[in-house]
Enzyme design. Sequence first.
Site, PDB file in Angstrom:
ATOM      1  N   GLY A  22       0.804  -1.221   0.000  1.00 22.39           N
ATOM      2  CA  GLY A  22       0.000   0.000   0.000  1.00 22.39           C
ATOM      3  C   GLY A  22       0.828   1.257   0.000  1.00 22.39           C
ATOM      4  O   GLY A  22       0.450   2.260   0.610  1.00 22.39           O
ATOM      5  N   ASN A  24       1.376   3.392  -2.327  1.00 19.13           N
ATOM      6  CA  ASN A  24       1.068   4.375  -3.366  1.00 19.13           C
ATOM      7  C   ASN A  24       0.435   5.654  -2.820  1.00 19.13           C
ATOM      8  O   ASN A  24       0.277   6.631  -3.545  1.00 19.13           O
ATOM      9  CB  ASN A  24       0.141   3.774  -4.428  1.00 19.13           C
ATOM     10  CG  ASN A  24      -1.149   3.247  -3.837  1.00 19.13           C
ATOM     11  OD1 ASN A  24      -1.158   2.160  -3.266  1.00 19.13           O
ATOM     12  ND2 ASN A  24      -2.237   3.997  -3.962  1.00 19.13           N
ATOM     13  N   ILE A  27       0.540   7.184   4.400  1.00 21.18           N
ATOM     14  CA  ILE A  27       1.712   6.890   5.213  1.00 21.18           C
ATOM     15  C   ILE A  27       2.707   6.006   4.467  1.00 21.18           C
ATOM     16  O   ILE A  27       3.914   6.209   4.534  1.00 21.18           O
ATOM     17  CB  ILE A  27       1.267   6.232   6.531  1.00 21.18           C
ATOM     18  CG1 ILE A  27       0.566   7.276   7.411  1.00 21.18           C
ATOM     19  CG2 ILE A  27       2.449   5.626   7.285  1.00 21.18           C
ATOM     20  CD1 ILE A  27      -0.224   6.669   8.536  1.00 21.18           C
ATOM     21  N   GLY A  28       2.182   5.021   3.748  1.00 21.71           N
ATOM     22  CA  GLY A  28       3.060   4.140   2.993  1.00 21.71           C
ATOM     23  C   GLY A  28       3.859   4.886   1.938  1.00 21.71           C
ATOM     24  O   GLY A  28       5.063   4.633   1.753  1.00 21.71           O
ATOM     25  N   SER A 151      -2.631   0.548  14.919  1.00 23.23           N
ATOM     26  CA  SER A 151      -3.393   1.802  15.040  1.00 23.23           C
ATOM     27  C   SER A 151      -3.669   2.076  16.506  1.00 23.23           C
ATOM     28  O   SER A 151      -3.711   1.152  17.335  1.00 23.23           O
ATOM     29  CB  SER A 151      -4.715   1.677  14.281  1.00 23.23           C
ATOM     30  OG  SER A 151      -5.608   2.713  14.631  1.00 23.23           O
ATOM     31  N   TYR A 176     -12.686  -2.924  12.702  1.00 20.72           N
ATOM     32  CA  TYR A 176     -11.424  -2.252  12.409  1.00 20.72           C
ATOM     33  C   TYR A 176     -10.488  -2.376  13.607  1.00 20.72           C
ATOM     34  O   TYR A 176      -9.308  -2.706  13.460  1.00 20.72           O
ATOM     35  CB  TYR A 176     -11.662  -0.782  12.072  1.00 20.72           C
ATOM     36  CG  TYR A 176     -10.374  -0.025  11.805  1.00 20.72           C
ATOM     37  CD1 TYR A 176      -9.621  -0.287  10.666  1.00 20.72           C
ATOM     38  CD2 TYR A 176      -9.908   0.936  12.710  1.00 20.72           C
ATOM     39  CE1 TYR A 176      -8.431   0.394  10.425  1.00 20.72           C
ATOM     40  CE2 TYR A 176      -8.730   1.621  12.469  1.00 20.72           C
ATOM     41  CZ  TYR A 176      -7.995   1.343  11.327  1.00 20.72           C
ATOM     42  OH  TYR A 176      -6.813   2.013  11.096  1.00 20.72           O
TER      43      TYR A 176
END
Length: 306
Positions: A22, A24, A27-28, A151, A176
Amino acid sequence: MITKWTAERMPDVTGKTALITGGNSGIGFEAAKALAARGAEIILAVRNEAKGKEAEKRIKAANGNAKVTIMSLDLSDLISIRHFTNQFLQQYSSLNLLINNAGVMVPPHSKTKDGFELQFGCNHLGHFALTGLLLPLLMETPHSRVVTVSSIAANSGEIYFDNLDGEKGYSPMKFYRQSKLANLLFAKELQKRLEAAGSTTISAAVHPGISNTNLLSRGSGKEPNALLKLLVKLFSQSAEMGALPTLYAATEAIEGGAYIGPDGKDAKKGYPVDMMGDVLFKPDVAEKLWSASEELTKVTYIFKKR
């Protein structure tokens, strides 16, 4: 730990290979850009290759010498994960850094291609399978690292072993939180098992506080409502700041099993510090989760080199 650690303090990582899921956006992306600027060869494992190519252009625009490769990976599909890892193992002879970053947040109740609840399936099980399949290569690479992004939501998370698929009742935020607690438990249990195997590979967990990214829209097929977007903007920090715990865990001298997050009030914003995540680590729950994850993904961890 150095007070007010920033990306400018990050050590040189020239010659190291970093795989980021991820990467793109959010944070990544910020982590990928910063690591590339310090000399790492970056592999962006992305579901949308067009967005991956756009991220590659942006990274190279910031640093003309950046080495970036785009590879296709769908963490909601175990076949895609196996195909990706087979390709990766054919192309690369070492892996210094695996950053388990990709995720979805609060979508309507939906399933992965393998029938898992989407958040638990992508955020935890997908990364569990990916890491397990890459583990022999990681263990062959001296002092490699696995950094898993959890998280602040993990603080109030619970693992619903009798309802992992959400069929007995589903709340987007509860599930989540479950997936993010699973990320933390996985990272710490992985470290425990790496230590038992005498490996130089270490595992760490991080959380970015409350960061202004597009995570809220991922997996849901629609943008979050205007009020929610406003609240996030008012009470969050930038994705660049949110990436600092990931970068710290990826490059600085840390203990295996560390949990790195922001130093501000309630850990919502700030600069990276050790969050003492052991208060959330329950060995019996982590071991039960590990067994369930191996059974669901059909990926059995082998703690030895290829």
